[in-house]
Design a protein around this motif. Structure first.
Motif, PDB file in Angstrom:
ATOM      1  N   THR A 133       0.869  -1.179   0.000  1.00 18.54           N
ATOM      2  CA  THR A 133       0.000   0.000   0.000  1.00 18.54           C
ATOM      3  C   THR A 133       0.904   1.227   0.000  1.00 18.54           C
ATOM      4  O   THR A 133       1.948   1.235   0.645  1.00 18.54           O
ATOM      5  N   ARG A 134       0.476   2.226  -0.734  1.00 20.39           N
ATOM      6  CA  ARG A 134       1.277   3.458  -0.732  1.00 20.39           C
ATOM      7  C   ARG A 134       0.408   4.645  -1.126  1.00 20.39           C
ATOM      8  O   ARG A 134      -0.765   4.493  -1.443  1.00 20.39           O
ATOM      9  N   LEU A 135       1.018   5.833  -1.062  1.00 20.93           N
ATOM     10  CA  LEU A 135       0.308   7.051  -1.449  1.00 20.93           C
ATOM     11  C   LEU A 135       0.386   7.201  -2.963  1.00 20.93           C
ATOM     12  O   LEU A 135       1.389   6.819  -3.569  1.00 20.93           O
ATOM     13  N   TYR A 136      -0.649   7.781  -3.528  1.00 22.60           N
ATOM     14  CA  TYR A 136      -0.628   8.033  -4.961  1.00 22.60           C
ATOM     15  C   TYR A 136      -0.799   9.538  -5.187  1.00 22.60           C
ATOM     16  O   TYR A 136      -1.934  10.019  -5.348  1.00 22.60           O
ATOM     17  N   PRO A 137       0.309  10.281  -5.176  1.00 24.08           N
ATOM     18  CA  PRO A 137       0.194  11.743  -5.265  1.00 24.08           C
ATOM     19  C   PRO A 137      -0.561  12.201  -6.516  1.00 24.08           C
ATOM     20  O   PRO A 137      -1.314  13.173  -6.468  1.00 24.08           O
TER      21      PRO A 137
END
Lengths: 209, 793
Positions: free
Chosen positions: B358-362
């Protein structure tokens, strides 16, 4: 206050004129003391009872006309008639007659936005009369009208008082209007500071401001 | 410079005065942004999690299946220029003895013992990998292990040629081929309970099959940047002489295809939901700000008279939307990111995805921010411009006629009043709807959108239920089905028919096939059956009986495949099987919900496999329910059985599989309900604020609260009822569109909504509308009549 009297309450802004009217009309409650209307103390009434009291006893005429904009002149009056007949009462006149009384028989099916300020105020008077209330409470009824229209409205009220025997309490900051009343109450800081009686009240046509 | 902070102060005080409406508007922007970020980040997270698993475990680009080939062919495949790495293996399906009452189907997959496979590797989650020279051991795929609580040290007993063979579990493994444990692409209902994948040493499976140095599958990874089609063609050419059955590309690999289909759903929802919600936010904001500008025209006039510029006034009202967009978007991004992570984890845990990222999607966050600001600013521009354009002198006039809106008698009211006299309690609500037409229209639009979202979501439940009922009751008309990897003869079928509890046995020949028409092809299962057989219920699209369509050289396809291959009834089509090819005439198309079976006459099936005697490899049974388990056990003991399925269990598995799907649909429903609530709440609050004076006048005249509540409710309901037909129609069309997007060769979803659902959904939306009027009614009941009758709007 006697039946069929025409009283004008005068006083500067903030003297408590409107509050007095609201208390008598049952749309405001006193923090202390009693309000006795027609021999009944209404100060302890619950909301339902107050609603019924207003429906049966009081005819309001507001400064800002307060007509229902989505109803025609006739319907505005009929709305009040429907309220009056809900409890089984039989009103004396129908909407057409009431509007004719205030000189609007030609404007029955006009919406408020199609009427002038004076005409709207006359519809408001006819509406107040529809319930055939013994007491009419008028809060600055000419405040938003020009001089000529204002005088016409006052004339209608005076005639209703004389011919129909309705009791009127009219609140104004305009001292000249006091001349058409039988009794004038001067209010200051919430208190009646002076009471005058006009033995021969003037006809509204005779006053100038 | 000093005036600007004062205007800000006014912004702040206005917000405080209208806090409920502002909170509602912020909430709706939060919903829009949150749903976008949650759905898109869940999609991206899952997508990268799968890809991470695929990359780490070298998931094959394609797998070629043959009847049997010497292991040397693998080297030939490796030598192809486009091939990065290739592995050969033996795979066999058979029965698995779990207990006296429970047996499952198992797939034994051969693995090298001296090293991990270079293609389709496994991730050991418990225990260890094989050691050279080990015998009678296996690695068990994690879904089955978790379901049956199997751990290293336990034993499993595959049934080989009717006999149980004990294998010791040395490890529990995750496989990129079985992220969803699908047996084949026809196995639409994967089951951790009924299907076990066991990885066994390659030499052990050779021994079980009685072969040596043989393979029946080649798994291939192609070189990056090369066209896999070239590698596939080369591989097929090498394997053709050994009885090539099929080549399964990565996109058609059952587990991967099922995952992709799921993910596609997220992506669609990820765009559709926020778009609808943000349009609603925009309309609601427009309604609220227009009203604010109208109510504050005196203040606007005064501000202008005090030398505030048009630009400052314009900005003052624009700031409301900027504040709403900023708070709404910030909260939406945070909550969306969190929800997206939770959805990813829940989904990955449910399906058993071994590696989760899971990660951020700028980029998407920026998109979401842009979207919500765009919708908020668009909504504010018209009222803000109106405020800037006001002439101070007119704005400040307290002429009551300025506050009076136009009244009119609408056409529906005219018609209705001719039929029956309308009391004021009905007349006033009617007039109020047509009094602020644009606001009523936007509110109706909000209700329509809420209905569309609700109905489209609800239709998924109905369509699934309908599909399952149709498939289980009308199409698959059998209780138990057994497939065999070797021919079954008439005598054996007769024997099974005589078993206690077996009411009827029917048989068929099922062959893997490729159907081709003018260069377009589709790989599917060919079922050769007798026309009089009743185990399959057809839903023929043409006006003819299945019996007639199953004449010699006649073929029945699903409409999807017929469309894909551009075939019309009476067209000729080529049918290729590992045993031979033949031409057939398309006689009819038949709707199938799960899978894409193709049907021909039994005699044609025998001709295709060149069999002079009557053989079958699948039987369909009607059985007494209480004898089902015993019959399954006996069937698993028949040599050559590769799978035995009880329909009741498949249905139960399907329902369990749908649990997660229903959960997500439930969340969307909640969003739709929240949206309906906010839209109506916002409009009613605006209406009541605007009509305070006339409501107070009515009360002063002696109208009671009950009748006023009735009038507000009636107005609200009339608006809802007017919006219902359009909402239902658009909802149905959206549902149809959604179903179409879910359709694939293997999965046919028909837009279906039960009549009762229309009533339930309409009832819920109307119920929510009634709930959302409670704050407005409370406000009416608490009106200060003395003040309200003197207020100038």
């Amino acid at each position: 206050m006697e039946r069929s009297e025409f009283i004008v309450v005068l006083g500067p802004s903030g003297s408590g004129k409107t509050t007095l009217l609201n208390l008598i009309g049952g749309i405001d409650s006193p923090t202390e003391g009693k309000i006795i209307v027609d021999g009944v103390d209404i100060s302890g009434f619950e909301e339902e009872k107050l609603t019924r009291f207003r429906r049966e006893k009081i005819g309001f005429i507001f400064q800002f006309l307060n007509l229902i904009p989505t109803l025609t002149a006739r319907e505005n009056v009929e709305f009040a008639l429907e309220l009056a007949t809900r409890d089984g009462a039989k009103p004396g006149r129908d909407a057409r007659e009431l509007l004719a009384m205030v000189g609007l028989k030609e404007r029955l099916d006009h919406f408020p936005y199609q009427l002038s300020g004076g005409e709207q105020q006359r519809v408001a008077i006819a509406r107040a009369l529809a319930k055939n209330p013994p007491l009419m409470l008028c809060d600055e009824p000419t405040g938003e009208l020009d001089f000529r229209t204002g005088k016409t409205i006052l004339k209608v009220m005076r005639e209703l008082n004389r011919n129909e025997g309705k009791t009127f309490i009219l609140v104004s900051h305009n001292a000249v209007i006091g001349k058409i009343a039988g009794r004038v109450l001067h209010l200051h800081d919430g208190k009646i500071v002076k009471e005058e009686r006009n033995e021969v009240p003037l006809d509204p046509e005779e006053i100038e401001w | 410079m000093r005036v600007v902070p004062k205007l800000f102060l006014k912004n702040w005080r206005d917000i405080k005065a209208l806090k409920a409406q502002f909170i509602a508007l912020i909430f709706i922007v939060v919903l829009g942004t949150m749903s976008f970020i949650a759905a898109i980040s869940a999609y991206q997270n899952l997508f990268s999690s799968y890809n991470h698993v695929y990359e780490r475990l070298h998931f094959a680009d394609f797998t070629a299946k043959v009847q049997m080939a010497p292991s040397q062919v693998v080297q030939k495949v490796r030598d192809l220029g486009e091939v990065e790495v290739a592995e050969g293996r033996l795979v066999m399906d058979t029965g698995l003895y779990i207990s006296e009452k429970n047996q499952a189907t198992t797939r034994l997959i051969g693995m090298p013992v001296d090293r991990h496979p270079r293609v389709n590797d496994v991730l050991i989650e418990k225990g260890r990998y094989f050691k050279p020279g080990e015998r009678d051991v296996c690695l068990v795929e994690k879904h089955f292990a978790e379901y049956h609580e199997k751990k290293p040290g336990d034993y499993l007993q595959p049934i080989i040629k009717g006999k149980k063979r004990g294998l010791k579990i040395i490890g529990v493994a995750a496989s990129p081929e079985y992220l969803i444990p699908s047996r084949s692409k026809e196995d639409i209902v994967p089951s951790a309970c009924r299907f076990a994948v066991l990885f066994v040493p390659q030499n052990e499976i050779e021994e079980l099959l009685g072969t040596s140095d043989s393979i029946n599958e080649v798994c291939v990874l192609v070189k990056k940047g090369t066209d896999p089609r070239v590698a596939i063609e080369g591989t097929e050419e090498i394997l053709e002489p050994h009885g090539l059955i099929e080549t399964l590309k990565k996109e058609n690999q059952p587990s991967n295809a099922a995952l992709e289909m799921d993910l596609e759903g997220y992506r669609e929802i990820g765009w559709m939901m926020p778009a609808l919600i943000l349009i609603i936010a925009s309309l609601s904001l427009y309604i609220a700000l227009s009203r604010l500008v109208q109510a504050q025209r005196g203040e606007i006039g005064l501000a202008k008279a005090l030398s505030y510029s048009n630009r400052q006034v314009f900005l003052h009202y624009l700031i409301f939307s900027i504040i709403i967009a900023t708070i709404g978007t910030t909260l939406g991004l945070i909550l969306g990111q969190w929800t997206g992570g939770e959805i990813t984890r829940a989904y990955a845990a449910e399906l058993g995805i071994p590696l989760v990222k899971t990660r951020l999607y700028p980029g998407y966050m920026l998109e979401a921010t842009f979207m919500s600001f765009f919708f908020c600013l668009i909504a504010a521009i018209v009222p803000a411009r109106a405020s800037a354009k006001m002439k101070p002198a007119i704005a400040m006039r307290t002429d009551p006629s300025l506050g009076i809106q136009k009244g009119s008698v609408s056409i529906p009211e005219r018609i209705l009043s001719k039929l029956l006299p309308l009391p004021f309690a009905v007349k006033i609500p009617f007039r109020n709807i047509f009094r602020t037409r644009r606001r009523s229209l936007y509110t109706a639009l909000g209700i329509i959108f809420a209905l569309v979202l609700t109905l489209a979501t609800w239709s998924m439940f109905d369509a699934m239920d309908y599909m399952l009922k149709c498939q289980a009751e009308k199409i698959e008309r059998w209780d138990m089905m057994a497939a065999f990897s070797q021919p079954l003869f008439r005598e054996r079928i007769k024997e099974i028919g005589g078993w206690d509890g077996v009411r009827r046995v029917e048989s068929a020949l099922i062959l893997p096939t490729k159907i081709t028409n003018h260069g377009k092809s589709s790989e599917t299962m060919l079922i050769a059956m007798k026309p009089e057989a009743s185990f399959h219920g057809f839903r023929i699209m043409q006006k003819r009986e299945a019996k007639e369509a199953l004449e010699e050289r006649g073929i029945i396809l699903t409409p999807f495949i017929a469309r894909k291959l551009e075939l019309e009834v009476c067209d000729e089509v080529k049918v290729e099987t590992p045993w031979g090819d033949k031409k057939f005439t398309l006689q009819a198309t038949s709707e199938e919900f799960l899978g894409a079976p193709t049907f021909i006459h039994y005699k044609d099936g025998l001709k295709l496999v060149n069999s002079p005697t009557e053989v079958v490899n699948a039987i369909y049974l009607r059985v007494d329910p209480e004898r089902a388990e015993k019959i399954r056990k006996d069937l698993f003991e028949i040599p050559g059985v590769s799978s035995v399925d009880i329909k009741k269990n498949i249905v139960a598995d399907w329902k369990e599989l749908m649990g997660l799907f229903y959960l997500f649909m439930g969340i969307i429903l909640l969003f739709a309900f929240a949206m309906a609530f906010i839209v109506v709440f916002n409009t009613l609050t605006t209406n009541i604020l605007e009509r305070e004076r006339e409501i107070a006048t009515m009360r002063t005249l002696g109208e009671n609260r009950r009748r006023l509540t009735f009038m507000i409710t009636l107005e609200n309901l009339l608006l809802g009822i007017m919006a219902l037909p359009m909402g239902i129609l658009l909802g149905f069309l959206t549902a149809s569109g959604m179903m179409k997007s879910f359709q694939s060769e293997m999965f046919y979803m028909k837009a279906f909504i039960y009549p009762r659902s229309y009533i339930i959904v309409s009832g819920i939306i109307l119920g929510i509308m009634l709930l959302s009027e409670i704050p407005a009614i409370r406000r009416v009941n608490r009106l200060d009549l003395a003040r309200a009758t003197k207020v100038l709007e």
